[in-house]
Design a protein around this motif. Structure first.
Motif, PDB file in Angstrom:
ATOM      1  N   PRO A  45       3.713  -2.120  -0.562  1.00 38.85           N
ATOM      2  CA  PRO A  45       2.510  -1.563   0.043  1.00 38.85           C
ATOM      3  C   PRO A  45       1.367  -2.576   0.157  1.00 38.85           C
ATOM      4  N   LEU A  46       1.242  -3.459  -0.845  1.00 35.55           N
ATOM      5  CA  LEU A  46       0.199  -4.469  -0.811  1.00 35.55           C
ATOM      6  C   LEU A  46       0.422  -5.461   0.326  1.00 35.55           C
ATOM      7  N   LEU A  47       1.659  -5.909   0.502  1.00 34.02           N
ATOM      8  CA  LEU A  47       1.967  -6.847   1.589  1.00 34.02           C
ATOM      9  C   LEU A  47       1.691  -6.229   2.956  1.00 34.02           C
ATOM     10  N   VAL A  48       2.118  -4.989   3.147  1.00 34.82           N
ATOM     11  CA  VAL A  48       1.907  -4.314   4.432  1.00 34.82           C
ATOM     12  C   VAL A  48       0.424  -4.023   4.650  1.00 34.82           C
ATOM     13  N   GLY A  49      -0.223  -3.481   3.623  1.00 32.01           N
ATOM     14  CA  GLY A  49      -1.637  -3.130   3.746  1.00 32.01           C
ATOM     15  C   GLY A  49      -2.518  -4.331   4.027  1.00 32.01           C
ATOM     16  N   ALA A  50      -2.281  -5.441   3.324  1.00 37.52           N
ATOM     17  CA  ALA A  50      -3.090  -6.647   3.528  1.00 37.52           C
ATOM     18  C   ALA A  50      -2.886  -7.218   4.926  1.00 37.52           C
ATOM     19  N   SER A  51      -1.671  -7.149   5.445  1.00 38.77           N
ATOM     20  CA  SER A  51      -1.406  -7.638   6.801  1.00 38.77           C
ATOM     21  C   SER A  51      -2.171  -6.808   7.837  1.00 38.77           C
TER      22      SER A  51
END
Length: 545
Positions: free
Chosen positions: A357-363
């Motif tokens: 979720p962090l990788l997707v959200g930050a992108s």
């Protein structure tokens, strides 16, 4: 309870004893999570309060030049974050010497005193109150996730710890809508009730937390680490509503005790000189410390504080005109935050985990910031917020959507991940110190960004958003290579995980079943099982003979 939601979707929680998800745990969760409202209400309402005519008249903001107004507005908003950085540093010694429980109570009282001072219509008293209240906010921002993580069953640790963040965004949204409501009052330009109504709402959760915390038990991990093993085991059985001999309690207790013994053998004493040496000379500890600090820095470099504190000004910059219209648009921004965070706390964090979720959200955040930068740069009329455009242009409407998408990505990424990770990766003996420094870095950067934002928006315009986009993309690269998944792992098993080099964590991101429990405890349990099996085999052999 956030954890109760996760029970229905988390594989690990479904196999846990049902007794551990009980009313006592729920009471603890609600009590400690109230602290999230301290930060949420302030960050949500101060930007709107600064635009209210009654506030401007009460604190001498009318008739100032743009430079003077930017300076004073930045000082008022940033004073809380300055206090937050001091409070985060002070929280570590109180947490270690007073205990987790009474530290939460102490800093709740400090927050209430500071919040009360902010109700006085005097500029100097306001700044002093915001600094003092900020100390309570900063200390609580470290203590609350720590308290929740140390008391949570590991299968719902993510959702319980993230409930603190859910309270932040819920109160943030309520503050946005409170600002919108009081902005519609007519004839209140010289009536202090307008801004005091908006600012005073933060006193409610502070009072509730201070009234409820005396009835919450101290964390077992703190007690065991302080040598109070019997009391620690007693509190653990209370929280889990299971007898001391139950296998679930025995495994958790054994892991806590094993880590405590290992730390005491490696380094004796609890002085901060010893702890600092342990953090910086022990490779495993330093890797955890470095990872947590970097997560907090990238958390701030997304530009979220600029949006939280100055959302009305930013919406105006992309073409939303009128004070009430900008506050209404900001209110919708707050609702998006709440809905997405509920999704994260109730479903994602203990089912999908922290990493993906962090990788997707930050992108998503980085891409949204890039659009804002390009739109403001190339939109007709330039990037000045004073351009007169009839209605909001089409590109500005897309800009509003991009801000909401940014909000969506933030709420299941950077908004929560750094808090949860910092609360769960450190050994008990150094947890307070490391989390305190992480939150100090968080608040001191917050202070700089909050104070600089009015000037940045005036002087840099579109470049402000481009800078945030670049830094957020850089954070995505760091997270991919260095952040392992914490879901399902016990707090004590992190010792085994961080024996590996940090930059190789992407290769070992997801734990096997064996890696979810501390290795030495597993080996001890396996040895006992082998011993029992040998005895059973001997009995069978004797019977045959």
């Amino acid at each position: 309870m956030a954890g109760c939601t996760s029970i229905w979707v988390s594989k690990d929680a479904k196999t846990d004893p049902k007794q551990i998800f009980n009313g006592r745990l729920f009471f603890l969760l609600i009590t400690v999570a109230w602290a999230g409202c301290f930060y949420g209400f302030d960050s949500g309402n101060i930007g709107g309060i600064l635009t209210l005519p009654s506030f401007e008249n009460a604190f001498g903001l009318t008739g100032l030049s743009q430079v003077e107004l930017d300076e004073r507005s930045g000082t008022i908003a940033a004073m809380l974050t300055a206090g937050g950085s001091a409070g985060a540093l002070c929280a570590a010694p109180t947490s270690d010497y007073l205990g987790r429980k009474w530290s939460v109570f102490l800093w709740g009282i400090v927050f209430l005193v500071g919040a009360s001072m902010q109700m006085i219509a005097n500029y100097d008293v306001l700044l002093a109150g915001r600094f003092l209240g900020g100390m309570g906010v900063g200390a609580s921002s470290m203590l609350s996730p720590q308290f929740l993580a140390e008391n949570s069953p590991k299968s719902v640790r993510g959702s319980m710890t993230a409930t603190y963040n859910l309270m932040i965004v819920t109160s943030l949204a309520l503050a946005f809508w409170t600002n919108y409501g009081v902005s519609l009052w007519k004839g209140h330009e010289h009536d202090n009730k307008q801004w005091r109504t908006s600012m005073g709402i933060q006193l409610i959760p502070g009072a509730l937390m201070c009234l409820m915390i005396p009835f919450v038990p101290e964390t077992p991990r703190y007690l065991i680490n302080q040598g109070k093993t019997e009391k620690g085991l007693k509190n653990l059985t209370k929280l889990r509503k299971l007898p001391a001999h139950h296998p679930y309690v025995q495994t958790e207790y054994s892991e806590i005790e094993a880590q405590t013994k290992f730390e005491q053998e490696a380094r004796s004493g609890h002085s901060y000189l010893v702890i600092i040496r342990d953090v910086f000379t022990n490779k495993s500890n330093f890797q955890r410390f470095f990872l947590a600090v970097m997560l907090f820095l990238f958390h701030k470099f997304t530009g979220t504080d600029s949006l939280n504190y100055y959302a009305p000004s930013i919406f105006e910059l992309i073409g939303v005109k009128g004070g009430s219209n900008t506050l209404l648009t900001t209110g919708v921004y707050g609702i998006v935050k709440v809905v997405t965070t509920i999704l994260y706390v109730g479903y994602l964090v203990d089912r999908i985990g922290r990493r993906l979720p962090l990788l997707v959200g930050a992108s998503i955040q980085a891409t949204a910031m890039l659009y804002l930068a390009l739109y403001i740069r190339f939109a007709p009329g330039g990037n000045s917020s004073t351009d007169t455009v009839e209605g909001t242009p089409a590109g500005g409407i897309v800009g509003i959507v991009m801000i909401y998408l940014y909000d969506f990505g933030w709420s299941f990424g950077h908004s929560v991940a750094c808090y949860v990770v910092a609360a769960e990766i450190f050994p008990t003996r150094i947890r307070s110190f490391c989390m305190s420094f992480c939150f100090f870095a968080n608040w001191i950067v917050d202070y700089g960004i909050t104070k600089a934002t009015p000037v940045m928006l005036t002087e840099m315009g579109w470049g402000t958003f481009l800078l945030y986009a670049i830094l957020t993309y850089a954070g995505v690269v760091f997270i991919f290579f260095c952040l392992p998944e914490m879901k399902g792992r016990s707090i004590e098993s992190m010792d085994d995980l961080f024996q590996r080099p940090l930059w190789t964590m992407w290769k070992h991101a997801y734990p096997t079943e064996e890696e979810k429990v501390r290795r030495d405890v597993q080996e001890t349990k396996l040895g006992r099982s082998d011993s029992i099996a040998d005895k059973d085999a001997a009995v069978v052999y004797v019977d045959k003979v």
